[in-house]
Design a protein around this motif. Structure first.
Motif, PDB file in Angstrom:
ATOM      1  N   ILE A 108       0.819  -1.257   0.040  1.00 13.20           N
ATOM      2  CA  ILE A 108       0.157   0.052  -0.057  1.00 13.20           C
ATOM      3  C   ILE A 108       0.836   1.274   0.028  1.00 13.20           C
ATOM      4  N   TYR A 109       0.378   2.354  -0.290  1.00 14.15           N
ATOM      5  CA  TYR A 109       1.088   3.684  -0.338  1.00 14.15           C
ATOM      6  C   TYR A 109       0.251   4.681   0.236  1.00 14.15           C
ATOM      7  N   CYS A 110       1.025   5.539   1.087  1.00 12.74           N
ATOM      8  CA  CYS A 110       0.578   6.429   1.751  1.00 12.74           C
ATOM      9  C   CYS A 110       0.904   7.745   1.560  1.00 12.74           C
ATOM     10  N   ASN A 111       0.069   8.715   0.866  1.00 16.66           N
ATOM     11  CA  ASN A 111       0.269  10.000   0.529  1.00 16.66           C
ATOM     12  C   ASN A 111      -1.180  10.504   0.140  1.00 16.66           C
ATOM     13  N   GLY A 121      -5.899  11.529  -3.944  1.00 14.75           N
ATOM     14  CA  GLY A 121      -7.208  11.420  -3.167  1.00 14.75           C
ATOM     15  C   GLY A 121      -7.704  10.856  -2.283  1.00 14.75           C
ATOM     16  N   SER A 122      -6.665  10.058  -1.775  1.00 13.77           N
ATOM     17  CA  SER A 122      -6.752   9.450  -0.431  1.00 13.77           C
ATOM     18  C   SER A 122      -5.719   9.158   0.365  1.00 13.77           C
ATOM     19  N   LEU A 123      -5.741   8.677   1.622  1.00 12.49           N
ATOM     20  CA  LEU A 123      -4.433   8.641   2.411  1.00 12.49           C
ATOM     21  C   LEU A 123      -3.990   7.227   2.095  1.00 12.49           C
ATOM     22  N   TRP A 124      -4.779   6.325   1.843  1.00 12.78           N
ATOM     23  CA  TRP A 124      -4.266   5.030   1.347  1.00 12.78           C
ATOM     24  C   TRP A 124      -4.609   4.702   0.162  1.00 12.78           C
ATOM     25  N   TYR A 125      -3.614   4.032  -0.573  1.00 11.92           N
ATOM     26  CA  TYR A 125      -4.264   3.477  -1.871  1.00 11.92           C
ATOM     27  C   TYR A 125      -3.204   2.185  -2.249  1.00 11.92           C
ATOM     28  N   THR A 126      -3.669   1.562  -3.170  1.00 10.27           N
ATOM     29  CA  THR A 126      -2.895   0.329  -3.820  1.00 10.27           C
ATOM     30  C   THR A 126      -2.619   0.981  -5.408  1.00 10.27           C
ATOM     31  N   LEU A 127      -1.749   0.028  -5.918  1.00  9.67           N
ATOM     32  CA  LEU A 127      -1.531   0.289  -7.531  1.00  9.67           C
ATOM     33  C   LEU A 127      -1.926  -0.862  -8.179  1.00  9.67           C
ATOM     34  N   ASN A 128      -2.824  -0.800  -9.105  1.00 10.90           N
ATOM     35  CA  ASN A 128      -3.395  -1.917 -10.125  1.00 10.90           C
ATOM     36  C   ASN A 128      -2.870  -1.476 -11.469  1.00 10.90           C
ATOM     37  N   ASN A 129      -2.004  -1.991 -12.166  1.00 17.35           N
ATOM     38  CA  ASN A 129      -1.568  -1.763 -13.396  1.00 17.35           C
ATOM     39  C   ASN A 129      -1.213  -0.151 -13.641  1.00 17.35           C
ATOM     40  N   SER A 130      -0.532   0.105 -12.593  1.00 22.90           N
ATOM     41  CA  SER A 130      -0.137   1.823 -12.571  1.00 22.90           C
ATOM     42  C   SER A 130      -1.356   2.685 -12.078  1.00 22.90           C
ATOM     43  N   GLU A 131      -2.560   1.947 -11.875  1.00 25.01           N
ATOM     44  CA  GLU A 131      -3.852   2.841 -11.709  1.00 25.01           C
ATOM     45  C   GLU A 131      -3.999   2.848 -10.065  1.00 25.01           C
ATOM     46  N   ALA A 132      -4.058   3.860  -9.447  1.00 20.21           N
ATOM     47  CA  ALA A 132      -4.157   4.124  -8.241  1.00 20.21           C
ATOM     48  C   ALA A 132      -5.871   3.783  -7.666  1.00 20.21           C
ATOM     49  N   SER A 133      -5.897   2.809  -6.697  1.00 15.74           N
ATOM     50  CA  SER A 133      -7.081   2.317  -6.411  1.00 15.74           C
ATOM     51  C   SER A 133      -7.296   2.837  -4.748  1.00 15.74           C
ATOM     52  N   ALA A 134      -8.236   3.714  -4.402  1.00 12.72           N
ATOM     53  CA  ALA A 134      -8.345   4.263  -3.212  1.00 12.72           C
ATOM     54  C   ALA A 134      -8.880   3.356  -1.993  1.00 12.72           C
ATOM     55  N   THR A 184      -9.268   4.860   7.264  1.00 12.15           N
ATOM     56  CA  THR A 184      -8.502   5.947   7.457  1.00 12.15           C
ATOM     57  C   THR A 184      -7.165   5.680   8.539  1.00 12.15           C
ATOM     58  N   ALA A 185      -7.224   4.495   9.017  1.00 12.75           N
ATOM     59  CA  ALA A 185      -6.201   4.153   9.883  1.00 12.75           C
ATOM     60  C   ALA A 185      -5.710   2.524   9.562  1.00 12.75           C
ATOM     61  N   LEU A 186      -4.347   2.308   9.883  1.00  9.86           N
ATOM     62  CA  LEU A 186      -3.756   0.794   9.487  1.00  9.86           C
ATOM     63  C   LEU A 186      -3.375   0.444  11.058  1.00  9.86           C
ATOM     64  N   THR A 187      -3.945  -0.380  11.363  1.00 15.14           N
ATOM     65  CA  THR A 187      -3.207  -0.865  12.847  1.00 15.14           C
ATOM     66  C   THR A 187      -2.778  -2.270  12.863  1.00 15.14           C
ATOM     67  N   GLY A 188      -1.759  -2.472  13.532  1.00 14.11           N
ATOM     68  CA  GLY A 188      -0.957  -3.807  13.546  1.00 14.11           C
ATOM     69  C   GLY A 188       0.327  -3.781  14.251  1.00 14.11           C
ATOM     70  N   TYR A 189       1.252  -4.709  14.041  1.00 12.09           N
ATOM     71  CA  TYR A 189       2.440  -5.093  14.677  1.00 12.09           C
ATOM     72  C   TYR A 189       3.421  -4.470  13.894  1.00 12.09           C
ATOM     73  N   LEU A 190       4.161  -3.491  14.178  1.00 12.49           N
ATOM     74  CA  LEU A 190       5.611  -3.104  13.468  1.00 12.49           C
ATOM     75  C   LEU A 190       6.661  -4.321  13.574  1.00 12.49           C
ATOM     76  N   ARG A 191       6.871  -4.660  12.050  1.00 17.24           N
ATOM     77  CA  ARG A 191       8.026  -5.898  12.038  1.00 17.24           C
ATOM     78  C   ARG A 191       9.226  -5.324  11.655  1.00 17.24           C
ATOM     79  N   GLU A 192       9.275  -4.612  10.693  1.00 12.76           N
ATOM     80  CA  GLU A 192      10.513  -3.794   9.908  1.00 12.76           C
ATOM     81  C   GLU A 192      10.415  -2.486   9.544  1.00 12.76           C
ATOM     82  N   LEU A 193      11.324  -1.765   9.668  1.00 12.79           N
ATOM     83  CA  LEU A 193      11.425  -0.047   9.449  1.00 12.79           C
ATOM     84  C   LEU A 193      12.692   0.091   8.882  1.00 12.79           C
ATOM     85  N   LYS A 194      12.619   0.381   7.668  1.00 14.27           N
ATOM     86  CA  LYS A 194      13.995   0.531   6.919  1.00 14.27           C
ATOM     87  C   LYS A 194      13.759   1.733   5.909  1.00 14.27           C
ATOM     88  N   PHE A 195      14.913   2.300   5.389  1.00 12.85           N
ATOM     89  CA  PHE A 195      15.188   3.141   4.490  1.00 12.85           C
ATOM     90  C   PHE A 195      15.465   2.607   3.005  1.00 12.85           C
TER      91      PHE A 195
END
Length: 103
Positions: A43-46, A50-63, A67-78
């Motif tokens: 998922i992408y976040c920006n 038109g929305s905070l969260w979206y996915t890309l399907n064939n380079s087309e954004a799908s909202a 409004t929130a994603l909850t879970g357990y942080l497993r990895e954080l990297k640059f």
């Protein structure tokens, strides 16, 4: 009621109370993730699409309307990548929820 019947009734009520506690704990357990699809989801976040969260399907954004994603942080990297001809870093976050999310 005789003492034996009282004892059996009390034991049955105690079992029922324990099951009720388990049911309430299960209902009150926080819900994780955004959806219940199997596997992992990128998922992408920006707010550019038109929305905070979206996915890309064939380079087309799908909202994603949640409004929130909850879970357990497993990895954080640059990760170093190139964008608009410049070298930039992206923040990649892996979250374990109802499925694995990479943001």
């Amino acid at each position: 009621m005789n003492p034996e019947e009282n004892s059996e009734l009390l034991a049955a009520l105690m079992r029922q109370e324990e099951l009720l506690k388990q049911l309430i704990a299960s209902i009150n357990k926080p819900k994780l993730g955004l959806h219940s699809d199997a596997g992992s989801s990128k998922i992408y976040c920006n707010r550019h699409n038109g929305s905070l969260w979206y996915t890309l399907n064939n380079s087309e954004a799908s909202a994603i309307t949640q409004t929130a994603l909850t879970g357990y942080l497993r990895e954080l990297k640059f990760e170093k990548c190139e964008r608009r001809g410049k070298e930039v870093y992206k923040l990649l976050i892996t979250i374990q929820a109802d499925v694995r999310f990479v943001d």
